[in-house]
Motif scaffolding. Sequence first.
Motif, short mmCIF file in Angstrom:
data_model
loop_
_atom_site.label_atom_id
_atom_site.label_comp_id
_atom_site.label_asym_id
_atom_site.label_seq_id
_atom_site.Cartn_x
_atom_site.Cartn_y
_atom_site.Cartn_z
N LEU A 210 1.15 -0.96 0.68
CA LEU A 210 0.13 0.26 0.09
C LEU A 210 0.45 1.84 0.07
N ALA A 211 0.91 2.44 -0.65
CA ALA A 211 0.96 3.47 -0.94
C ALA A 211 0.16 4.35 -1.37
N GLU A 212 0.35 5.74 -0.38
CA GLU A 212 -1.25 6.49 -0.07
C GLU A 212 -2.26 5.87 -0.34
N GLY A 213 -2.28 4.88 0.29
CA GLY A 213 -4.07 4.06 0.61
C GLY A 213 -4.39 3.49 -0.81
N LYS A 214 -3.21 3.55 -1.60
CA LYS A 214 -4.14 2.39 -2.84
C LYS A 214 -2.95 1.23 -3.30
N LEU A 215 -3.68 -0.02 -3.18
CA LEU A 215 -2.45 -1.09 -3.70
C LEU A 215 -2.02 -1.14 -4.90
N VAL A 216 -0.33 -1.21 -4.70
CA VAL A 216 0.09 -0.30 -5.73
C VAL A 216 1.19 -1.50 -6.35
N ASP A 217 1.10 -2.88 -5.26
CA ASP A 217 2.06 -4.20 -6.19
C ASP A 217 1.63 -5.36 -5.03
N ASP A 218 0.76 -6.86 -6.11
CA ASP A 218 0.41 -8.06 -4.93
C ASP A 218 1.24 -8.83 -5.08
N ILE A 219 2.29 -9.05 -4.88
CA ILE A 219 3.60 -9.89 -5.23
C ILE A 219 2.72 -11.18 -4.23
N PRO A 220 3.49 -12.80 -5.20
CA PRO A 220 3.69 -13.37 -3.98
C PRO A 220 5.17 -13.73 -3.80
N VAL A 221 5.06 -14.24 -2.75
CA VAL A 221 6.03 -15.34 -2.44
C VAL A 221 6.36 -16.36 -2.33
N ILE A 240 12.07 -9.94 -4.07
CA ILE A 240 11.31 -9.52 -3.70
C ILE A 240 11.31 -8.16 -3.09
N THR A 241 12.45 -8.17 -1.99
CA THR A 241 12.56 -6.60 -1.47
C THR A 241 12.76 -5.63 -2.87
N LYS A 242 13.60 -6.04 -3.36
CA LYS A 242 13.97 -4.10 -4.23
C LYS A 242 13.14 -4.13 -5.01
N THR A 243 12.16 -4.94 -4.96
CA THR A 243 10.37 -4.54 -5.49
C THR A 243 9.85 -3.55 -5.07
N ILE A 244 9.83 -3.57 -3.71
CA ILE A 244 8.86 -3.48 -2.30
C ILE A 244 9.05 -2.63 -1.75
N LEU A 245 11.00 -1.99 -2.09
CA LEU A 245 12.09 -0.94 -1.54
C LEU A 245 10.98 0.27 -2.64
N ALA A 246 11.29 -0.15 -4.32
CA ALA A 246 10.69 0.56 -5.10
C ALA A 246 9.65 1.48 -4.90
N HIS A 247 8.33 0.24 -5.01
CA HIS A 247 7.05 0.91 -4.63
C HIS A 247 7.22 1.62 -3.73
N LEU A 248 7.87 1.20 -2.14
CA LEU A 248 8.05 2.26 -1.32
C LEU A 248 9.22 3.20 -0.81
N GLY A 249 9.26 3.31 -3.01
CA GLY A 249 9.96 4.71 -2.76
C GLY A 249 11.69 5.03 -2.10
#
Lengths: 258, 359
Positions: A210-221, A240-249
């Motif tokens: 979630l970023a600013e209330g929006k679902l920005v990604d749904d990542i299977p682990v 996966i970590t990189k993807t999450i960090l990228a989404h979090l800016g």
Amino acid sequence: MSRVVSFEGLWCVFEHRSGQLVNALHDVNFEVQPGEFVCVVGRSGHGKTTLLRVLAGLQPPTAGQIRLGEVVVEGPGADRAMVFQQDTVFPWLHVRENVEFGLRALKVDDEERESTTAHWLDAVGLTDFADSWPRELSGGMRKRVALAAAMAVGSDVILMDEPFGSLDYFTRRNLHDVLLDLWEETQKTVFFVTHDIEEALILADRVILLAEGKLVDDIPVDLPRPRDEDVRASSAAVDITKTILAHLGITEEEATQV
Amino acid sequence: MTSTDVLDVRAKALREKRRRRIASIIYIALGITLFFVAWVLLSLEASPWHYDIPPPFGAVGPFQDILQGVWGLFQGEGAIAHFWRNLGTSQDMKIKFVHACPDLHPANVNNPFRQIISSLMGWKYNADNLLPGQPSPVPIGQLPDYCYGYGIHLLVTIIRILIGAALGTIAGLAIGLSSLVFPKVAQVFTPVASFFGTAPIFIAAPFFVIWFGVEVPIMTTIGLVTFYTTLLMYFFSRRAAENIPVGIVESALTLGGTPRSIFRWVYLPGTVPEIAGGFRIALAGAWGLGVLVEVLGIQVGGGHLIDIWRFLIGQLQAPSALVALITFYGVLAVVVDGILLVLIRYLTRWSEAGRRLGL
């Protein structure tokens, strides 16, 4: 009876004191299958806890709805027990009575209540502390009490709002193991809010970002369990970590500086 | 933490507990000593209150040798000795105050228990036979001896105050806690309680006496103490419930808690520490309030004794036991408070748990 949890066009808007409207949740749509372990990850103030509170029925959505199977969530109930970030065990009840609370409220008969309580106290390793007061226990043990109480009530869905956030690393790791054991035994659906990416990698089948209330990604682990240090250092886990960090800016450089 | 460490912590906690206990005993002893020193100083001839305040100890009674013989300070009977001598029955009251306790007349009631109840009700004899201030037609000597003693008055006051405080507590808690479940109760009661709460109860007391009269002490003494306790317990119970963390109530809701189970297992036990503290405050105020109302004109009770002593000083030159009465109520309040404290410690033992071992 396990049911699919569906988030359908969920909005949650708060009015700030300044009069400004804040979208805590912004048209969130996704579905969670029975028995999935979902971690909701995001920065502070980006809607994680609001999402969980709406699912718990503690906060009405501004628009949209959440369904458990065919039933629309309209208020709190024992089918969605929640473990909170802060200490919420009842300090005036013994450990045993804390675990029994939901069963008493549901008017479960004495014999079943006692056996259920004994089972869950054993499952979280607190049988010897059944007659203790919560204040005689450590923070980690109190979290176990909360976990046992949530499990004992027989919920389909367990909601956990950064439950181990205030604990030290070793206690947290220990509780991760306890939680995963219970989840594997019961196959309940778990929603686990965290801002700790490592915690999400250890626990989750799936990460909802979630970023600013929006679902920005749904990542299977899709990492093998148990997820020890080697698994978490694998290239799949790093991706996966990189993807999450990228989404979090957050860039990799920033992450290592932190 | 090894078992040796645990033993160390335990020993340290026990030492600390012992130290606190000894300190509290020293403080109490110091307080009592200061009280008596102040009393003695106020009763000395040089004191402007010399005529109103007799010495605690005199030529008759405890410490007579020291006070009269060694120091040569006081003559006559000390207030404590006077109080003690007149506790069961009082010749002064028998001679001068035949009607001091008309409600206890055996013609109206025929056993001690009913006599006490009758005096609590306080209406029976007066309403039927006696106008306020009119001497009793009861011939001297017809009343049992204890009707002329100070003890019966004190007992009546104690019972009235405890009944008032108990009724007020029940009412205050019922209204306060039910207002959490039914907001309309709060909407109705909070403005009323706030309105009356702003007027100090000692100022409201005379109005109660005017409204209900002195012939019906059940409405004045018990009524006023009940009213005062109700207000206090209403505010304390609401504040106690509001102080329960929202997270705990929300947790109870997600565990399937119903309003009833949350009330029984969350609000009721969770509010005990603050409510108990409020009750101690209410009871402390109730002692003073009950006696004050009786001073204003009620014919039976500790407050009425104060009126009698005023007369005794003027007419009989007998020592006023007023300060002894205050001491009696003080000691009584401390004893009741001590009992309450033990009870509260038992009910809130969960809050002390963990602290015992220094955890």
